[in-house]
Design an enzyme around this catalytic site. Structure first.
Site, PDB file in Angstrom:
ATOM      1  N   LEU A 132      39.576  31.506  32.598  1.00 43.33           N
ATOM      2  CA  LEU A 132      38.712  33.460  31.500  1.00 43.33           C
ATOM      3  C   LEU A 132      40.442  34.060  30.336  1.00 43.33           C
ATOM      4  O   LEU A 132      39.552  34.296  29.589  1.00 43.33           O
ATOM      5  CB  LEU A 132      38.676  34.233  32.704  1.00 43.33           C
ATOM      6  CG  LEU A 132      37.761  34.477  33.114  1.00 43.33           C
ATOM      7  CD1 LEU A 132      37.551  33.342  34.398  1.00 43.33           C
ATOM      8  CD2 LEU A 132      38.118  35.324  33.893  1.00 43.33           C
TER       9      LEU A 132
ATOM     10  N   GLU B 223      50.063  37.431  59.684  1.00 40.05           N
ATOM     11  CA  GLU B 223      49.594  36.080  60.531  1.00 40.05           C
ATOM     12  C   GLU B 223      49.478  35.368  60.427  1.00 40.05           C
ATOM     13  O   GLU B 223      48.367  34.176  60.700  1.00 40.05           O
ATOM     14  CB  GLU B 223      47.658  36.415  60.477  1.00 40.05           C
ATOM     15  CG  GLU B 223      47.015  38.409  60.464  1.00 40.05           C
ATOM     16  CD  GLU B 223      45.418  38.412  60.556  1.00 40.05           C
ATOM     17  OE1 GLU B 223      44.933  37.416  61.370  1.00 40.05           O
ATOM     18  OE2 GLU B 223      45.447  39.360  60.902  1.00 40.05           O
TER      19      GLU B 223
END
Length: 396
Positions: free
Chosen positions: A350, A375
């Site tokens: 992009l 986590e």
């Protein structure tokens, strides 16, 4: 007639034909969550992210409850009782919208509700789980501390008996949903070992100041939990577990959702890059017609769909009761790492537009920087696998 003439056409959105692994119920759940996210999140999430807020979190939670997405893989108490693959598909679609929305669902269902469902008393389950499944009560999960993330055994939050009561003191950090939660599952050291406690948000001495100035997961509520002589009755403790196996089993369940969710963020960036490459013209033709761009897209597609296939495999193992924590670490390590690489490659396709919130790419990339380390950091999952492969413990 040749065999090739009977083959289905190649589907750029599903190059490996992975949808063939899904039944009608799987597809219906996936489509329902995708439709909800397209209607209720995608039109607004760039603005939420730019402002660093999730202003409709309570309304969104109730809608997710109506959708059956909260505590989705749990049975009873108003939960949907869906299969692990179905829950994974929901996580993928939610994170394709934004990692913050998937985090809301993961913390609610796979951490707070899962802890209550697996380790709570029947009274605790009846009191909290139906409201949480409906999205009427938001939950959070307090394990990480300001000075102790990857090493929860060194946590400083502690609970001491005082007559029949428990008194909690300590701090928890980086807690999703914290300042909007009606209940917190807090883990603390006791003389018996690590225990989990059900802490109603209105308890005297309990507060949850919101953490500001984040550059990742901005469309998500993140808080600190402060426990200052929080007095709880004897029945506030989760009775069915003592030790770190309690919170770690909850984390394993939540990490499984991340294995799927990261692929949702990656898919969003990949699809954006494909469409951009087909329409953006340089040197007289679409950049998707150049070899270097096609090589990037091909590599992105390979890693994306390998990751989805890995997630599906782990889901089938979970449904069969055969999924090990080491295998969850395998999935989280691979899929988040590859998702970030897909996002970064999409950004290069992009060009300057890749940093604009008009496109989802940079938002997903910065969100995944948090997903990479929460986590379980990369290093912790590498060590989990290293120990499993060698039998030698390198954690200490």
């Amino acid at each position: 007639m040749s065999a090739s003439s009977t083959l289905p056409p190649f589907d750029p959105a599903d190059p490996l034909g992975l949808d063939d692994l899904l039944d009608d119920e799987d597809l219906a759940i996936r489509n329902a969550v995708r439709t909800w996210a397209a209607d209720r999140v995608l039109p607004y999430v760039a603005d939420w992210y730019e402002k660093g807020e999730l202003p409709q979190i309570r309304e969104l939670a109730k809608e997710l409850g109506s959708l059956g997405a909260l505590g989705m893989s749990l049975d009873g108490y108003g939960c949907a009782g869906a299969g692990a693959v179905q829950y994974g598909l929901a996580c993928l679609e939610l994170e394709a919208a934004d990692s913050g929305i998937r985090s809301l669902v993961s913390v609610q269902g796979s951490l707070a509700m899962y802890a209550l469902h697996r380790f709570g008393s029947e009274e605790q389950k009846q009191e909290w789980l139906p409201g949480m499944a409906a999205g009427e009560i938001i939950g959070c999960f307090g394990l990480t501390e300001p000075d102790h993330g990857s090493d929860p055994a060194s946590m400083r939050t502690h609970a001491k008996r005082d007559g029949k009561d428990w008194v909690l003191n300590g701090r928890k950090m980086w807690i999703t949903n914290g300042s909007v939660a009606g209940v917190a599952v807090v883990w603390a050291r006791t003389d018996e070992g690590v225990r989990g406690f059900v802490v109603p948000a209105g308890s005297p001495g309990f507060s949850a100041p919101e953490i500001r100035h984040k550059w990742s997961l901005r469309a998500s509520v993140t808080s600190e939990l402060v426990l200052d002589d929080v007095r709880l009755p004897a029945d506030a403790v989760l009775p069915e577990v003592v030790g770190l196996k309690g919170p770690l089993s909850c984390l394993s369940h939540a990490r499984y959702g991340i294995v799927w969710g990261a692929m949702g963020a990656a898919r969003s960036c990949f699809e954006t890059a494909v469409e951009y490459a087909k329409s953006r013209e340089q040197f007289g033709r679409p950049i998707g017609g150049f070899q270097l761009t096609q090589a990037k897209l091909a590599d992105m597609a390979v890693e994306l769909h390998k990751g989805i296939l890995l997630a599906h495999h782990l889901g089938r193992r979970m449904d069969a009761g055969r999924l090990r924590p080491e295998q969850v670490s395998f999935g989280k390590l691979n899929n988040v790492r590859e998702a970030i690489e897909i996002c970064r490659t999409a950004r290069t396709i992009l060009g300057a537009n890749g940093i604009s919130l008009e496109y989802p790419v940079m938002r997903h990339a910065t969100n995944l920087e948090s997903v990479l380390t929460y986590e379980g950091t990369v290093e912790m999952h590498q060590l989990v696998l290293g120990k499993a492969l060698t039998g030698l413990d390198a954690f200490r």
